[in-house]
Design a protein around this motif. Sequence first.
Motif, PDB file in Angstrom:
ATOM      1  N   PHE A 193      -1.644  16.380   6.390  1.00 49.09           N
ATOM      2  CA  PHE A 193      -1.389  15.743   5.101  1.00 49.09           C
ATOM      3  C   PHE A 193      -1.651  14.246   5.252  1.00 49.09           C
ATOM      4  O   PHE A 193      -1.310  13.653   6.291  1.00 49.09           O
ATOM      5  N   ILE A 194      -2.243  13.651   4.218  1.00 50.82           N
ATOM      6  CA  ILE A 194      -2.474  12.201   4.287  1.00 50.82           C
ATOM      7  C   ILE A 194      -2.037  11.520   2.995  1.00 50.82           C
ATOM      8  O   ILE A 194      -1.927  12.147   1.940  1.00 50.82           O
ATOM      9  N   TYR A 195      -1.780  10.225   3.136  1.00 49.60           N
ATOM     10  CA  TYR A 195      -1.499   9.399   1.968  1.00 49.60           C
ATOM     11  C   TYR A 195      -2.460   8.224   1.971  1.00 49.60           C
ATOM     12  O   TYR A 195      -2.541   7.475   2.950  1.00 49.60           O
ATOM     13  N   VAL A 196      -3.174   8.096   0.880  1.00 56.03           N
ATOM     14  CA  VAL A 196      -4.080   6.956   0.711  1.00 56.03           C
ATOM     15  C   VAL A 196      -3.599   6.192  -0.508  1.00 56.03           C
ATOM     16  O   VAL A 196      -3.369   6.786  -1.564  1.00 56.03           O
ATOM     17  N   ASP A 197      -3.424   4.886  -0.359  1.00 55.46           N
ATOM     18  CA  ASP A 197      -2.950   4.077  -1.484  1.00 55.46           C
ATOM     19  C   ASP A 197      -4.119   3.793  -2.420  1.00 55.46           C
ATOM     20  O   ASP A 197      -4.880   2.844  -2.229  1.00 55.46           O
ATOM     21  N   GLU A 198      -4.234   4.653  -3.438  1.00 52.27           N
ATOM     22  CA  GLU A 198      -5.413   4.560  -4.303  1.00 52.27           C
ATOM     23  C   GLU A 198      -5.343   3.405  -5.298  1.00 52.27           C
ATOM     24  O   GLU A 198      -6.327   3.093  -5.981  1.00 52.27           O
ATOM     25  N   PRO A 237      -7.972  -1.593  -3.760  1.00 54.94           N
ATOM     26  CA  PRO A 237      -9.415  -1.419  -3.546  1.00 54.94           C
ATOM     27  C   PRO A 237      -9.672  -0.920  -2.127  1.00 54.94           C
ATOM     28  O   PRO A 237      -8.889  -1.207  -1.218  1.00 54.94           O
ATOM     29  N   GLU A 238     -10.759  -0.162  -1.955  1.00 60.61           N
ATOM     30  CA  GLU A 238     -10.997   0.509  -0.670  1.00 60.61           C
ATOM     31  C   GLU A 238     -10.957  -0.417   0.544  1.00 60.61           C
ATOM     32  O   GLU A 238     -10.408  -0.070   1.582  1.00 60.61           O
ATOM     33  N   ASP A 239     -11.505  -1.636   0.403  1.00 61.97           N
ATOM     34  CA  ASP A 239     -11.557  -2.527   1.573  1.00 61.97           C
ATOM     35  C   ASP A 239     -10.213  -3.178   1.887  1.00 61.97           C
ATOM     36  O   ASP A 239     -10.069  -3.837   2.905  1.00 61.97           O
ATOM     37  N   GLU A 240      -9.228  -3.000   1.012  1.00 64.38           N
ATOM     38  CA  GLU A 240      -7.893  -3.572   1.307  1.00 64.38           C
ATOM     39  C   GLU A 240      -6.906  -2.514   1.783  1.00 64.38           C
ATOM     40  O   GLU A 240      -5.762  -2.809   2.077  1.00 64.38           O
ATOM     41  N   ARG A 241      -7.363  -1.257   1.811  1.00 67.36           N
ATOM     42  CA  ARG A 241      -6.435  -0.185   2.203  1.00 67.36           C
ATOM     43  C   ARG A 241      -6.200  -0.178   3.705  1.00 67.36           C
ATOM     44  O   ARG A 241      -7.133  -0.388   4.482  1.00 67.36           O
ATOM     45  N   ASP A 242      -4.935   0.100   4.082  1.00 64.68           N
ATOM     46  CA  ASP A 242      -4.633   0.311   5.501  1.00 64.68           C
ATOM     47  C   ASP A 242      -5.188   1.675   5.905  1.00 64.68           C
ATOM     48  O   ASP A 242      -5.568   2.482   5.067  1.00 64.68           O
ATOM     49  N   GLU A 243      -5.135   1.942   7.201  1.00 59.84           N
ATOM     50  CA  GLU A 243      -5.446   3.273   7.711  1.00 59.84           C
ATOM     51  C   GLU A 243      -4.532   4.277   6.990  1.00 59.84           C
ATOM     52  O   GLU A 243      -3.334   4.005   6.816  1.00 59.84           O
ATOM     53  N   PRO A 244      -5.059   5.417   6.551  1.00 64.96           N
ATOM     54  CA  PRO A 244      -4.190   6.373   5.852  1.00 64.96           C
ATOM     55  C   PRO A 244      -3.016   6.816   6.743  1.00 64.96           C
ATOM     56  O   PRO A 244      -3.167   6.930   7.956  1.00 64.96           O
ATOM     57  N   LEU A 245      -1.878   7.036   6.118  1.00 66.41           N
ATOM     58  CA  LEU A 245      -0.729   7.578   6.854  1.00 66.41           C
ATOM     59  C   LEU A 245      -0.865   9.089   6.898  1.00 66.41           C
ATOM     60  O   LEU A 245      -1.587   9.672   6.084  1.00 66.41           O
ATOM     61  N   MET A 246      -0.171   9.711   7.844  1.00 67.10           N
ATOM     62  CA  MET A 246      -0.300  11.163   7.953  1.00 67.10           C
ATOM     63  C   MET A 246       1.034  11.858   8.151  1.00 67.10           C
ATOM     64  O   MET A 246       2.028  11.223   8.545  1.00 67.10           O
ATOM     65  N   MET A 247       1.073  13.126   7.852  1.00 68.47           N
ATOM     66  CA  MET A 247       2.197  14.013   8.178  1.00 68.47           C
ATOM     67  C   MET A 247       1.601  15.313   8.709  1.00 68.47           C
ATOM     68  O   MET A 247       0.578  15.795   8.207  1.00 68.47           O
ATOM     69  N   LEU A 248       2.269  15.869   9.712  1.00 67.04           N
ATOM     70  CA  LEU A 248       1.885  17.182  10.226  1.00 67.04           C
ATOM     71  C   LEU A 248       2.432  18.250   9.274  1.00 67.04           C
ATOM     72  O   LEU A 248       3.443  18.011   8.589  1.00 67.04           O
ATOM     73  N   PRO A 249       1.845  19.430   9.281  1.00 71.14           N
ATOM     74  CA  PRO A 249       2.466  20.534   8.519  1.00 71.14           C
ATOM     75  C   PRO A 249       3.940  20.739   8.899  1.00 71.14           C
ATOM     76  O   PRO A 249       4.772  21.006   8.024  1.00 71.14           O
TER      77      PRO A 249
END
Length: 291
Positions: free
Chosen positions: A210-215, A218-230
């Motif tokens: 699972f991932i979270y992207v801060d939509e 803007p794309e160039d200001e986003r941090d690395e996506p955060l993740m969660m395992l199942p």
Amino acid sequence: MSKPGDYDAVRKDIVAQLKKPDYDDGSTGPVFVRLAWHSAGTYDQETDTGGSNGAGMRYDQEGGDPANAGLEHARAFLEPVKERHPWITYSDLWTLAGVVAVKELGGPDVNWKPGRTDFVDDSKLPPRGRLPDGAQGADHIRHVFYRMGFNDQEIVALSGAHNLGRTHKDRSGFNGPWVNNPTRFSNQYFKLLIKLEWKLTTLDNGVKQFIYVDEDLPEDERDEPLMMLPTDMALVSDPGFEPWVRKYADDKDLFFDHFSKAYAKLLELGIRRDEKGNITNTDNKLGGYIS
Ligand code: CCH
């Protein structure tokens, strides 16, 4: 070389190994916390096999378990400490490193007692496959942690260690950190589990996470996506686990207290002591409590 039994000297040298600007997020602390957990988390209370005694990860049968991929780095970072304090057993050093890292990264004090032995008793060696698989769900987590003697509350508290560190494609196949500041121990993991909208994604290696992207950014200001395992997501979807996720998200002190107790219990699995703290396991051929 320090005086045998001078654990404060060992603690200091572990602290000195934590800061590594070129490694991951700049700290070896998270991988030390994981090394300690995997050294102990093979325990089976039914057969009294596995556990941190014996430091079995030094050998391929346990060290080569795919679940332990990457922990060779943690062991290598601790080798200079072992060289300076050759009297300490690996099983004590690895468990102590986890405790020192939790504290240094801003977490609670965890009660730790020495005396583990590096004697490998072949009849106590755990088979591979006893550590949890992040691709699975609540039933699997319960199966693994009940085997060690933990309850639902303790399982959720222990899982809060995922405030620290990251997953690595070349180790587990998963990718990314759980929180934005993965070298600071906090209850952020629980807050994010509840608050963010997690999306299931399939990585190019076929692994699902699972991932979270801060939509909103803007794309160039986003941090690395955060993740969660199942398995992380199972903590919020399961009615036995979910209330504890909420409690720990709301109350950092409660989480710290429960984590501290559960992590200390984990590191003692399979170890029996008398009232003075001396280990009484009959197979303890090399260890012994040094006061
Ligand atoms: Fe964990 N963990 N863990 N975990 N873990 C991983 C990394 C860390 C599971 C799977 C994974 C605990 C419970 C579970 C840490 C501490 C704890 C990774 C990535 C997977 C996969 C490995 C990689 O790629 O490097 C599963 C499944 C469970 C339970 O169901 C418990 C309990 C603890 C400690 C109390 C820490 C810390 C990390 C980060 C390590 C690093 O290298 O940054």
